[in-house]
Design an enzyme around this catalytic site. Structure first.
Site, PDB file in Angstrom:
ATOM      1  N   GLU A 193     -58.147   6.649 -31.891  1.00 24.22           N
ATOM      2  CA  GLU A 193     -58.688   7.615 -32.834  1.00 24.22           C
ATOM      3  C   GLU A 193     -58.510   7.140 -34.276  1.00 24.22           C
ATOM      4  OE1 GLU A 193     -58.058  11.677 -30.219  1.00 24.22           O
ATOM      5  OE2 GLU A 193     -56.629  11.225 -31.789  1.00 24.22           O
ATOM      6  N   CYS A 225     -57.776   6.991 -41.960  1.00 23.85           N
ATOM      7  CA  CYS A 225     -56.484   6.769 -41.306  1.00 23.85           C
ATOM      8  C   CYS A 225     -56.764   6.025 -40.005  1.00 23.85           C
ATOM      9  CB  CYS A 225     -55.854   8.141 -41.063  1.00 23.85           C
ATOM     10  SG  CYS A 225     -54.349   8.084 -40.094  1.00 23.85           S
ATOM     11  N   CYS A 284     -48.024   4.337 -28.508  1.00 24.41           N
ATOM     12  CA  CYS A 284     -46.916   3.839 -29.330  1.00 24.41           C
ATOM     13  C   CYS A 284     -45.659   3.800 -28.475  1.00 24.41           C
ATOM     14  CB  CYS A 284     -46.705   4.752 -30.539  1.00 24.41           C
ATOM     15  SG  CYS A 284     -45.397   4.167 -31.655  1.00 24.41           S
ATOM     16  N   CYS A 333     -40.835   8.606 -30.831  1.00 26.29           N
ATOM     17  CA  CYS A 333     -40.323   9.666 -31.709  1.00 26.29           C
ATOM     18  C   CYS A 333     -40.574  11.001 -31.011  1.00 26.29           C
ATOM     19  CB  CYS A 333     -41.034   9.617 -33.064  1.00 26.29           C
ATOM     20  SG  CYS A 333     -40.819   8.024 -33.877  1.00 26.29           S
ATOM     21  N   CYS A 384     -43.633  13.443 -31.969  1.00 25.72           N
ATOM     22  CA  CYS A 384     -44.973  12.863 -32.169  1.00 25.72           C
ATOM     23  C   CYS A 384     -45.745  12.785 -30.858  1.00 25.72           C
ATOM     24  CB  CYS A 384     -44.818  11.465 -32.783  1.00 25.72           C
ATOM     25  SG  CYS A 384     -46.363  10.567 -32.934  1.00 25.72           S
ATOM     26  N   CYS A 403     -51.358  14.676 -38.886  1.00 21.04           N
ATOM     27  CA  CYS A 403     -50.320  13.672 -38.660  1.00 21.04           C
ATOM     28  C   CYS A 403     -49.607  13.888 -37.335  1.00 21.04           C
ATOM     29  CB  CYS A 403     -49.265  13.771 -39.747  1.00 21.04           C
ATOM     30  SG  CYS A 403     -49.745  13.002 -41.249  1.00 21.04           S
TER      31      CYS A 403
HETATM   32  N1  SAH Z   1     -45.969   4.740 -36.532  1.00 15.66           N
HETATM   33  C1  SAH Z   1     -46.107   4.816 -37.927  1.00 15.66           C
HETATM   34  C2  SAH Z   1     -47.510   5.168 -38.325  1.00 15.66           C
HETATM   35  C3  SAH Z   1     -47.975   6.521 -37.802  1.00 15.66           C
HETATM   36  S1  SAH Z   1     -47.876   7.609 -39.107  1.00 15.66           S
HETATM   37  C4  SAH Z   1     -45.118   5.780 -38.506  1.00 15.66           C
HETATM   38  O1  SAH Z   1     -44.501   6.525 -37.738  1.00 15.66           O
HETATM   39  O2  SAH Z   1     -44.918   5.753 -39.708  1.00 15.66           O
HETATM   40  C5  SAH Z   1     -47.709   9.112 -38.346  1.00 15.66           C
HETATM   41  C6  SAH Z   1     -46.951  10.043 -39.274  1.00 15.66           C
HETATM   42  O3  SAH Z   1     -47.007  11.352 -38.734  1.00 15.66           O
HETATM   43  C7  SAH Z   1     -45.480   9.685 -39.387  1.00 15.66           C
HETATM   44  O4  SAH Z   1     -45.055   9.841 -40.711  1.00 15.66           O
HETATM   45  C8  SAH Z   1     -44.797  10.723 -38.518  1.00 15.66           C
HETATM   46  O5  SAH Z   1     -43.502  10.980 -38.973  1.00 15.66           O
HETATM   47  C9  SAH Z   1     -45.723  11.910 -38.673  1.00 15.66           C
HETATM   48  N2  SAH Z   1     -45.738  12.807 -37.542  1.00 15.66           N
HETATM   49  C10 SAH Z   1     -45.633  12.503 -36.248  1.00 15.66           C
HETATM   50  N3  SAH Z   1     -45.736  13.609 -35.494  1.00 15.66           N
HETATM   51  C11 SAH Z   1     -45.922  14.650 -36.341  1.00 15.66           C
HETATM   52  C12 SAH Z   1     -46.126  16.057 -36.167  1.00 15.66           C
HETATM   53  N4  SAH Z   1     -46.196  16.592 -34.971  1.00 15.66           N
HETATM   54  N5  SAH Z   1     -46.280  16.795 -37.269  1.00 15.66           N
HETATM   55  C13 SAH Z   1     -46.256  16.242 -38.500  1.00 15.66           C
HETATM   56  N6  SAH Z   1     -46.114  14.927 -38.716  1.00 15.66           N
HETATM   57  C14 SAH Z   1     -45.939  14.141 -37.652  1.00 15.66           C
HETATM   58 FE1  SF4 Z   2     -45.027   5.948 -33.063  1.00 16.10          FE
HETATM   59 FE2  SF4 Z   2     -45.476   8.493 -33.634  1.00 16.10          FE
HETATM   60 FE3  SF4 Z   2     -43.073   7.436 -34.058  1.00 16.10          FE
HETATM   61 FE4  SF4 Z   2     -45.116   6.699 -35.604  1.00 16.10          FE
HETATM   62  S1  SF4 Z   2     -44.234   8.728 -35.470  1.00 16.10           S
HETATM   63  S2  SF4 Z   2     -43.602   5.357 -34.648  1.00 16.10           S
HETATM   64  S3  SF4 Z   2     -46.809   6.783 -34.121  1.00 16.10           S
HETATM   65  S4  SF4 Z   2     -44.076   7.675 -32.058  1.00 16.10           S
END
Ligand code: SAH
Ligand code: SF4
Length: 341
Positions: free
Chosen positions: A92, A105, A112, A116, A119, A332
């Site tokens: 996406e 974006c 991934c 986390c 996420c 995000c």
């Molecule tokens: N993997 C990289 C790039 C992805 S950015 C990274 O983690 O930086 C995705 C962003 O969305 C990250 O800053 C993460 O902290 C944020 N994110 C992930 N899940 C989210 C959620 N459910 N609500 C708000 N932000 C979220």
């Molecule tokens: Fe991966 Fe989501 Fe963590 Fe970014 S925030 S490193 S996309 S698991």
């Protein structure tokens, strides 16, 4: 004979391919300019080459394209694209209009591996790395769908951890800046904090902006919500950030996803001020975007504002990021290709 995908070749590889095909060197230059500046979708599109030459080239080469599998537009103008890859996987990309900017974006991996907890992409696990051309093609495809030349900024904040796919991401960044001619100042790479790669990045992709998904102010909390912290704890991560070269007026963006009762206390805000001391920074506070089955909640607005105020009192720049595209799961951390369309 399997045909060669011209988009999958680096500049050097394309030059050798052209030389090996018995063609003069300037043909490589022409092809590159047609692919990356004029967005040629097939060899037939490169009308600067004679019909005969295009036919001859087409016998052994082709130009791949992402397949648009789905497109959703949010009430707020955010747009999500689902792109199909040659092997049937999908990714996406999200287009975010914002006053004078149009930011795309883009994804760097299918899924991934960083796991986390908050996420949705992390819940998919890692399917595979994207190739450099699959990363860059998101820009080309989105530009073709809307209108070439409209996208002003690129953020690597879609699916995947860009620094875990380092070589392909570096090659993709090179093509963005040198071939598509997007200024590195307008590109931001976001990472969960793979410290050694943060240090390596500036040498490989000079001028590209850095964003860190910080999300916690103690190792205990960060270990729990972002397992990468067990390998590169806060001290190591912040040290890498301090060493990251920044030219005048440039800052590191720290993203901070606010999870109710987990990382949103006054104490966290105060620790954040201390952690970022001396780093030219800007903090993006992102209230958690919930999705079905998520284990966290979004804090109340008052909590978010109080947190922001403590940061501001501590002389940090802190912005509350209004979540865009939530109604289409484009915000995000909500990207999870295939399941959302
Ligand atoms: N993997 C990289 C790039 C992805 S950015 C990274 O983690 O930086 C995705 C962003 O969305 C990250 O800053 C993460 O902290 C944020 N994110 C992930 N899940 C989210 C959620 N459910 N609500 C708000 N932000 C979220
Ligand atoms: Fe991966 Fe989501 Fe963590 Fe970014 S925030 S490193 S996309 S698991």
């Amino acid at each position: 004979m399997q045909k060669t995908n011209l988009k999958a070749l680096s500049k050097k590889e394309l030059e050798s391919f052209i030389a090996n095909s018995g063609l003069p060197a300037f043909r490589a230059k022409q092809i590159i300019s047609w692919i990356y500046e004029k967005y040629a979708q097939s060899i037939q599109d490169i009308t600067e080459l004679s019909k005969g030459l295009r036919e001859k080239l087409s016998e052994k080469a082709y130009i791949s394209n992402l397949e648009l599998l789905g497109r959703q537009i949010s009430k707020d103008g955010t747009e999500k694209f689902l792109f199909g890859l040659e092997d049937g996987e999908s990714i996406e990309s999200v287009l975010i209009p914002d006053e004078d900017r149009l930011t795309l974006c883009i994804s760097s991996q299918v899924g991934c591996a960083m796991c986390c907890r908050f996420c949705l992409t992390g819940k998919m696990g890692l399917k595979r790395n994207l190739e450099a051309h699959e990363i860059v093609d998101q820009i080309i495809s989105a530009s073709m769908i809307i209108k070439p030349g409209k996208i002003t900024n690129i953020v690597l904040m879609g699916m995947g951890e860009p620094l875990a796919n380092f070589d392909n991401v570096v090659e993709a960044l090179w093509r963005m800046t040198e071939l598509i001619k997007i200024s590195p100042k307008r590109i931001t790479l976001s990472t969960s904090g793979i410290a050694p790669k943060i240090l390596e990045l500036p040498g490989k992709a000079p001028g590209v902006n850095l964003a860190i998904s910080l999300n916690a102010t103690t190792d205990t909390v960060r270990d729990y919500i972002m397992p990468v912290n067990k390998t590169y704890p806060l001290k190591v991560l912040m040290e890498a950030c301090r060493k990251f070269p920044l030219s005048a007026k440039r800052r590191i963006t720290f993203e901070y996803v606010m999870l109710k009762g987990v990382n949103d206390s006054d104490g966290d805000a105060k620790r954040l001020v201390k952690l970022l001391k001396g780093i030219p920074s800007k903090v993006n506070l992102i209230p958690f975007n919930p999705y079905e089955g998520s284990e966290f909640d979004r804090p109340y607005d008052e909590r978010v504002i109080r947190f922001q105020n403590i940061l501001i009192e501590g002389h940090l720049t802190a912005i509350i990021r209004k979540s865009k595209g939530q109604d289409i799961l484009a915000a995000c951390g909500q990207l999870k290709a295939r399941y959302t369309f």
